[in-house]
Design an enzyme around this catalytic site. Structure first.
Site, PDB file in Angstrom:
ATOM      1  N   GLN A  31      -0.922  31.162 -24.258  1.00 55.01           N
ATOM      2  CA  GLN A  31       0.298  31.939 -23.996  1.00 55.01           C
ATOM      3  C   GLN A  31       1.361  31.639 -25.060  1.00 55.01           C
ATOM      4  O   GLN A  31       1.267  30.663 -25.800  1.00 55.01           O
ATOM      5  CB  GLN A  31       0.842  31.573 -22.611  1.00 55.01           C
ATOM      6  N   ASP A  86       7.072  21.854 -17.341  1.00 56.54           N
ATOM      7  CA  ASP A  86       8.421  21.454 -17.754  1.00 56.54           C
ATOM      8  C   ASP A  86       8.811  20.082 -17.203  1.00 56.54           C
ATOM      9  O   ASP A  86       9.790  19.490 -17.641  1.00 56.54           O
ATOM     10  CB  ASP A  86       9.451  22.509 -17.316  1.00 56.54           C
ATOM     11  N   ASP A 137      -7.968  22.478 -17.215  1.00 54.24           N
ATOM     12  CA  ASP A 137      -7.911  23.691 -16.415  1.00 54.24           C
ATOM     13  C   ASP A 137      -7.995  23.289 -14.936  1.00 54.24           C
ATOM     14  O   ASP A 137      -8.905  22.547 -14.543  1.00 54.24           O
ATOM     15  CB  ASP A 137      -9.115  24.554 -16.829  1.00 54.24           C
ATOM     16  N   ASP A 156       2.771  24.605  -8.893  1.00 59.17           N
ATOM     17  CA  ASP A 156       3.957  25.045  -9.630  1.00 59.17           C
ATOM     18  C   ASP A 156       3.500  25.922 -10.788  1.00 59.17           C
ATOM     19  O   ASP A 156       3.547  25.514 -11.951  1.00 59.17           O
ATOM     20  CB  ASP A 156       4.729  23.813 -10.124  1.00 59.17           C
ATOM     21  N   GLY A 157       3.054  27.118 -10.442  1.00 62.39           N
ATOM     22  CA  GLY A 157       2.498  27.989 -11.470  1.00 62.39           C
ATOM     23  C   GLY A 157       3.475  29.033 -11.975  1.00 62.39           C
ATOM     24  O   GLY A 157       4.631  29.080 -11.569  1.00 62.39           O
ATOM     25  N   ASP A 159       3.972  33.350 -12.743  1.00 59.31           N
ATOM     26  CA  ASP A 159       3.623  34.548 -11.984  1.00 59.31           C
ATOM     27  C   ASP A 159       2.120  34.786 -12.177  1.00 59.31           C
ATOM     28  O   ASP A 159       1.511  34.207 -13.088  1.00 59.31           O
ATOM     29  CB  ASP A 159       4.412  35.762 -12.513  1.00 59.31           C
ATOM     30  N   PRO A 163      -2.843  32.742 -17.870  1.00 59.49           N
ATOM     31  CA  PRO A 163      -3.664  31.655 -17.334  1.00 59.49           C
ATOM     32  C   PRO A 163      -3.272  31.248 -15.916  1.00 59.49           C
ATOM     33  O   PRO A 163      -4.054  30.630 -15.204  1.00 59.49           O
ATOM     34  CB  PRO A 163      -3.450  30.504 -18.319  1.00 59.49           C
TER      35      PRO A 163
HETATM   36  N1  SPD Z   1       9.059  34.522 -12.332  1.00 61.45           N
HETATM   37  C1  SPD Z   1       8.884  33.187 -12.738  1.00 61.45           C
HETATM   38  C2  SPD Z   1       8.230  32.359 -11.711  1.00 61.45           C
HETATM   39  C3  SPD Z   1       7.987  30.999 -12.227  1.00 61.45           C
HETATM   40  C4  SPD Z   1       7.645  30.029 -11.195  1.00 61.45           C
HETATM   41  N2  SPD Z   1       7.316  28.746 -11.744  1.00 61.45           N
HETATM   42  C5  SPD Z   1       8.259  28.209 -12.623  1.00 61.45           C
HETATM   43  C6  SPD Z   1       7.846  26.882 -13.151  1.00 61.45           C
HETATM   44  C7  SPD Z   1       8.968  25.937 -13.155  1.00 61.45           C
HETATM   45  N3  SPD Z   1       8.512  24.598 -13.135  1.00 61.45           N
END
Ligand code: SPD
Length: 279
Positions: A31, A86, A137, A156-157, A159, A163
């Site tokens: 990405q 992050d 992964d 904590d993904g 959208d 990936p």
């Molecule tokens: N539309 C963005 C959604 C993001 C959700 N996860 C954010 C990761 C922050 N650690």
């Protein structure tokens, strides 16, 4: 002339931030990862043109993802974080003295590298000796892992594009459940019921097919489209509204948003959500 960075939602809505400068922009094999400095939201992590987190409001997202699960699970010795490059979620996990070990699975090393360099105020727990950060992964990890089970799993993904899309599959949720202790708790970000109601409902149905207790909760995250965000608490035992007061007290001083009153309030759902979920 002012420079703006816009995130577009479904071709009909945009949310824009006025940009001071682009600090980082690199394409990984997965990405495009960028960090921009903005006038109103401070530094912002952007992945594939979607705002991920900002210095201004990241606490609203990370505290709400982590603490409801961490104050309700019977044990929190072993915690698994999937995604969260992050570092904000892991930071919140490490605020709990009862956590003995936190394994973090992040597919993209570039997200962590950019965040460490440009968002050091978000990822403040990278050097915590309890953290075991692995660049793999998540699907592979869940399929192959012979690690012992986790007391809490936090997803904590991004959208469901790129990936991160796999993190919304029922089979992926099933894999997570297999890694969860029988009385463990899983919490995940479950998108905006205002902006993406169909997706929100679909996620709830998938989770309900796997867990006997599935409870979405809502809060504000101004950076994300419409500002109304959801997370979901899942378990086969236990109840989300019975938090352990000593765990809440242990994080009270460090929490900018989360507190015991908010914990109860977040699980109260507006009628449009209750109706969509037939509650
Ligand atoms: N539309 C963005 C959604 C993001 C959700 N996860 C954010 C990761 C922050 N650690």
């Amino acid at each position: 002339m002012a420079l703006w960075y816009d995130e577009t939602f479904a071709d009909h809505t945009r949310f824009g931030l006025r940009v001071k400068e682009t600090l980082f922009s690199e394409q990984s094999r997965y990405q495009k990862v960028e960090v921009i400095d903005t006038v109103g939201f401070g530094r912002v992590l952007v992945i594939d043109d979607v705002f991920m987190t900002s210095e201004y409001d990241e606490f609203l997202y990370h505290e709400m993802l982590a603490h409801p699960a961490l104050v309700t699970a019977p044990r929190i010795d072993r915690v698994l974080v999937i995604g969260g490059g992050d570092g904000g979620t892991v930071r919140e996990v490490m605020r709990h003295p009862d956590v003995r070990e936190c394994v973090m699975i992040e597919i993209d090393e570039l997200v962590v590298r950019a965040s460490k360099r440009f968002l050091p105020g978000i990822g403040t727990a990278w050097d915590d000796p309890r953290l075991d950060l692995r660049f793999v992964d998540a699907v592979e990890y869940l399929n192959k892992s012979d690690d012992e089970k986790y007391d809490v799993i936090l997803l904590d993904g991004t959208d469901p594009v790129g990936p991160g899309a796999i993190l919304f599959d029922e089979s992926f949720y099933r894999g997570c459940k297999q890694m969860l202790a029988e009385d463990g708790v899983m919490a995940l970000q479950s998108e905006s019921p205002l902006l993406m109601m169909d997706l929100f409902v679909e996620v709830q149905h998938k989770l309900r097919s796997l867990f006997s207790e599935v409870h979405p909760y809502l809060g504000p995250v101004p950076l994300y489209g419409t500002g109304t965000w959801s997370w979901t608490w899942c378990s086969d035992t236990g109840e989300p509204l019975r938090p352990l007061a000593d765990r809440q007290e242990a994080i009270a001083a460090a929490s900018k948003a989360y507190n015991a009153e908010l914990h109860q309030a977040m699980f109260a759902l507006p009628n449009y959500v209750k109706r969509a979920l037939k509650l």
